[in-house]
Motif scaffolding. Sequence first.
Motif, PDB file in Angstrom:
ATOM      1  N   ALA A 197       0.817  -1.219   0.000  1.00 13.87           N
ATOM      2  CA  ALA A 197       0.000   0.000   0.000  1.00 13.87           C
ATOM      3  C   ALA A 197       0.843   1.258   0.000  1.00 13.87           C
ATOM      4  CB  ALA A 197      -0.924   0.018   1.210  1.00 13.87           C
ATOM      5  N   GLY A 198       2.015   1.233   0.684  1.00 19.06           N
ATOM      6  CA  GLY A 198       2.829   2.433   0.780  1.00 19.06           C
ATOM      7  C   GLY A 198       3.727   2.397   1.994  1.00 19.06           C
ATOM      8  N   VAL A 199       3.890   3.548   2.638  1.00 21.97           N
ATOM      9  CA  VAL A 199       4.830   3.687   3.745  1.00 21.97           C
ATOM     10  C   VAL A 199       4.138   4.259   4.973  1.00 21.97           C
ATOM     11  CG1 VAL A 199       6.886   3.914   2.298  1.00 21.97           C
ATOM     12  CG2 VAL A 199       5.553   5.954   2.879  1.00 21.97           C
ATOM     13  N   MET A 200       4.734   3.981   6.110  1.00 20.34           N
ATOM     14  CA  MET A 200       4.254   4.496   7.395  1.00 20.34           C
ATOM     15  C   MET A 200       5.445   4.975   8.194  1.00 20.34           C
ATOM     16  SD  MET A 200       4.131   3.715  10.920  1.00 20.34           S
ATOM     17  CE  MET A 200       3.716   2.107  11.575  1.00 20.34           C
ATOM     18  N   ALA A 201       5.227   5.983   9.041  1.00 13.96           N
ATOM     19  CA  ALA A 201       6.289   6.435   9.936  1.00 13.96           C
ATOM     20  C   ALA A 201       5.702   7.193  11.115  1.00 13.96           C
ATOM     21  CB  ALA A 201       7.290   7.324   9.201  1.00 13.96           C
ATOM     22  N   VAL A 202       6.524   7.271  12.153  1.00 14.67           N
ATOM     23  CA  VAL A 202       6.224   8.064  13.343  1.00 14.67           C
ATOM     24  C   VAL A 202       7.279   9.157  13.432  1.00 14.67           C
ATOM     25  CG1 VAL A 202       5.940   8.007  15.846  1.00 14.67           C
ATOM     26  CG2 VAL A 202       5.316   6.003  14.473  1.00 14.67           C
ATOM     27  N   ALA A 203       6.879  10.374  13.725  1.00 13.47           N
ATOM     28  CA  ALA A 203       7.847  11.459  13.861  1.00 13.47           C
ATOM     29  C   ALA A 203       8.786  11.170  15.028  1.00 13.47           C
ATOM     30  CB  ALA A 203       7.125  12.777  14.091  1.00 13.47           C
ATOM     31  N   PRO A 204      10.075  11.423  14.857  1.00 13.54           N
ATOM     32  CA  PRO A 204      11.023  11.166  15.940  1.00 13.54           C
ATOM     33  C   PRO A 204      10.742  12.040  17.157  1.00 13.54           C
ATOM     34  CG  PRO A 204      12.167  11.564  13.859  1.00 13.54           C
ATOM     35  CD  PRO A 204      10.731  11.949  13.652  1.00 13.54           C
ATOM     36  N   ARG A 205      11.049  11.507  18.318  1.00 10.13           N
ATOM     37  CA  ARG A 205      10.951  12.310  19.534  1.00 10.13           C
ATOM     38  C   ARG A 205      12.063  13.359  19.543  1.00 10.13           C
ATOM     39  NH1 ARG A 205      10.270   6.943  21.529  1.00 10.13           N
ATOM     40  NH2 ARG A 205       8.161   6.554  22.292  1.00 10.13           N
ATOM     41  N   GLY A 206      11.736  14.510  20.061  1.00  9.76           N
ATOM     42  CA  GLY A 206      12.752  15.540  20.240  1.00  9.76           C
ATOM     43  C   GLY A 206      13.120  16.291  18.987  1.00  9.76           C
ATOM     44  N   GLU A 207      12.356  16.102  17.901  1.00  9.72           N
ATOM     45  CA  GLU A 207      12.615  16.817  16.653  1.00  9.72           C
ATOM     46  C   GLU A 207      11.307  17.387  16.127  1.00  9.72           C
ATOM     47  OE1 GLU A 207      14.846  14.732  13.638  1.00  9.72           O
ATOM     48  OE2 GLU A 207      15.594  13.288  15.110  1.00  9.72           O
ATOM     49  N   PRO A 208      11.377  18.475  15.370  1.00 12.77           N
ATOM     50  CA  PRO A 208      10.155  18.985  14.741  1.00 12.77           C
ATOM     51  C   PRO A 208       9.571  17.926  13.800  1.00 12.77           C
ATOM     52  CG  PRO A 208      11.925  20.602  14.611  1.00 12.77           C
ATOM     53  CD  PRO A 208      12.549  19.317  15.092  1.00 12.77           C
ATOM     54  N   ALA A 209       8.268  17.820  13.779  1.00  9.06           N
ATOM     55  CA  ALA A 209       7.628  16.763  12.996  1.00  9.06           C
ATOM     56  C   ALA A 209       7.669  17.041  11.495  1.00  9.06           C
ATOM     57  CB  ALA A 209       6.186  16.589  13.448  1.00  9.06           C
ATOM     58  N   ARG A 210       7.474  18.290  11.098  1.00  4.38           N
ATOM     59  CA  ARG A 210       7.298  18.522   9.661  1.00  4.38           C
ATOM     60  C   ARG A 210       8.519  18.154   8.828  1.00  4.38           C
ATOM     61  NH1 ARG A 210       4.061  23.245   6.369  1.00  4.38           N
ATOM     62  NH2 ARG A 210       4.525  22.367   4.308  1.00  4.38           N
ATOM     63  N   PRO A 211       9.746  18.524   9.230  1.00  4.42           N
ATOM     64  CA  PRO A 211      10.891  18.081   8.417  1.00  4.42           C
ATOM     65  C   PRO A 211      10.992  16.566   8.323  1.00  4.42           C
ATOM     66  CG  PRO A 211      11.536  19.830   9.919  1.00  4.42           C
ATOM     67  CD  PRO A 211      10.165  19.410  10.332  1.00  4.42           C
ATOM     68  N   ALA A 212      10.624  15.873   9.391  1.00  2.00           N
ATOM     69  CA  ALA A 212      10.650  14.411   9.349  1.00  2.00           C
ATOM     70  C   ALA A 212       9.631  13.885   8.346  1.00  2.00           C
ATOM     71  CB  ALA A 212      10.373  13.839  10.737  1.00  2.00           C
ATOM     72  N   PHE A 213       8.433  14.456   8.355  1.00  2.00           N
ATOM     73  CA  PHE A 213       7.417  14.017   7.406  1.00  2.00           C
ATOM     74  C   PHE A 213       7.788  14.399   5.971  1.00  2.00           C
ATOM     75  CE2 PHE A 213       4.195  14.356  11.086  1.00  2.00           C
ATOM     76  CZ  PHE A 213       4.426  13.025  11.434  1.00  2.00           C
ATOM     77  N   ALA A 214       8.544  15.478   5.812  1.00  2.00           N
ATOM     78  CA  ALA A 214       9.038  15.823   4.477  1.00  2.00           C
ATOM     79  C   ALA A 214       9.994  14.742   3.975  1.00  2.00           C
ATOM     80  CB  ALA A 214       9.723  17.186   4.499  1.00  2.00           C
ATOM     81  N   ARG A 215      10.814  14.185   4.879  1.00  2.00           N
ATOM     82  CA  ARG A 215      11.704  13.087   4.478  1.00  2.00           C
ATOM     83  C   ARG A 215      10.891  11.866   4.071  1.00  2.00           C
ATOM     84  NH1 ARG A 215      14.462  15.060   9.059  1.00  2.00           N
ATOM     85  NH2 ARG A 215      13.931  13.290  10.410  1.00  2.00           N
ATOM     86  N   LEU A 216       9.799  11.612   4.796  1.00  2.00           N
ATOM     87  CA  LEU A 216       8.942  10.482   4.445  1.00  2.00           C
ATOM     88  C   LEU A 216       8.310  10.696   3.071  1.00  2.00           C
ATOM     89  CD1 LEU A 216       7.611   7.810   5.352  1.00  2.00           C
ATOM     90  CD2 LEU A 216       5.743   9.192   6.289  1.00  2.00           C
ATOM     91  N   ARG A 217       7.913  11.921   2.806  1.00  2.00           N
ATOM     92  CA  ARG A 217       7.312  12.201   1.496  1.00  2.00           C
ATOM     93  C   ARG A 217       8.310  11.934   0.368  1.00  2.00           C
ATOM     94  NH1 ARG A 217       3.751  17.558   0.267  1.00  2.00           N
ATOM     95  NH2 ARG A 217       2.950  16.951  -1.766  1.00  2.00           N
ATOM     96  N   THR A 218       9.563  12.281   0.583  1.00  2.00           N
ATOM     97  CA  THR A 218      10.588  12.007  -0.423  1.00  2.00           C
ATOM     98  C   THR A 218      10.735  10.509  -0.661  1.00  2.00           C
ATOM     99  OG1 THR A 218      11.803  14.022   0.135  1.00  2.00           O
ATOM    100  CG2 THR A 218      13.030  12.293  -0.985  1.00  2.00           C
ATOM    101  N   VAL A 219      10.722   9.737   0.431  1.00  2.00           N
ATOM    102  CA  VAL A 219      10.783   8.275   0.314  1.00  2.00           C
ATOM    103  C   VAL A 219       9.590   7.762  -0.484  1.00  2.00           C
ATOM    104  CG1 VAL A 219      10.677   6.108   1.608  1.00  2.00           C
ATOM    105  CG2 VAL A 219      12.137   7.971   2.413  1.00  2.00           C
ATOM    106  N   ALA A 220       8.402   8.265  -0.170  1.00  2.00           N
ATOM    107  CA  ALA A 220       7.188   7.822  -0.865  1.00  2.00           C
ATOM    108  C   ALA A 220       7.253   8.147  -2.352  1.00  2.00           C
ATOM    109  CB  ALA A 220       5.963   8.466  -0.234  1.00  2.00           C
ATOM    110  N   GLU A 221       7.742   9.316  -2.693  1.00  2.00           N
ATOM    111  CA  GLU A 221       7.820   9.707  -4.100  1.00  2.00           C
ATOM    112  C   GLU A 221       8.777   8.807  -4.874  1.00  2.00           C
ATOM    113  OE1 GLU A 221       8.786  13.813  -3.659  1.00  2.00           O
ATOM    114  OE2 GLU A 221       6.678  14.449  -3.468  1.00  2.00           O
TER     115      GLU A 221
END
Length: 266
Positions: A197-221
């Motif tokens: 179906a695709g990818v899943m992730a949890v934002a790392p603790r102690g870091e801003p969530a949006r840059p982490a989710f941007a990395r996930l989006r790159t992986v998905a693309e």
Amino acid sequence: MTSAADLARLAVNLADVRERIEAAARAAGRDPAELTLVAVSKTWPASDVLGLWALGVTHFAENREQEAAPKVAAVLAALATGPSGGGGPEAGEGTAVAGGPPAGPASPVWHFVGQLQRNKVNAIARWADWVQSVDRPELVASLSRAAVAGGRVLTICVQVCLDSPGGAGAAGRGGVAPGDVGSLTELVANAEGLRLAGVMAVAPRGEPARPAFARLRTVAERLWRDHPDARVISAGMSGDLEDAVAEGATHLRIGTALFGERRPVP
């Protein structure tokens, strides 16, 4: 059975979450209809699942097999008996089937989102429709065997580790390194009884969530180049769903904002 007070609490919480999702979608220039709400019901009773189901939620997630199996069984039994189980007017549409959910549009869709142990695979494959936390090759083989043995097709997300170099990390959360996603998704795509179906992730603790989710989006693309139908990006929880929506999430795993503060695990 869901009490009137519990149903009222769930209705208020659900309305708030839906409003947040719609606002986040509008801010990102997206259609809210693109987003799937997955209610993470861990530690909460079957009656609360039935309450949210009666309010229109159809996707539910669990992270511990020993809690999930009896809860799923209780929900299916209640839905099979009709509105007395706490469901709405359609609650009797499904018919319980041994080893899996009832057939028909009234059936909840069950996701497993916890860290997956090989000795739990067979049990999870009996009730889960989705497994979102596949992060190593041996799990692919085990899930494939279990799905085939049960005559089922399991929908799979590969869990991605979003730790940034030098970041605080998300110890214990699992996930495959972004560079290894391609090889693992190939195994899933070619495994009998599994649907990528695709990818899943949890934002790392102690870091801003949006840059982490941007990395996930790159992986998905990158994944879409070889698997254009694997469009799911499962990301975002109660505290960071807006960041996830902004970075393309399709499935939002919401627990606390729907149910309340998590209950202690026995």
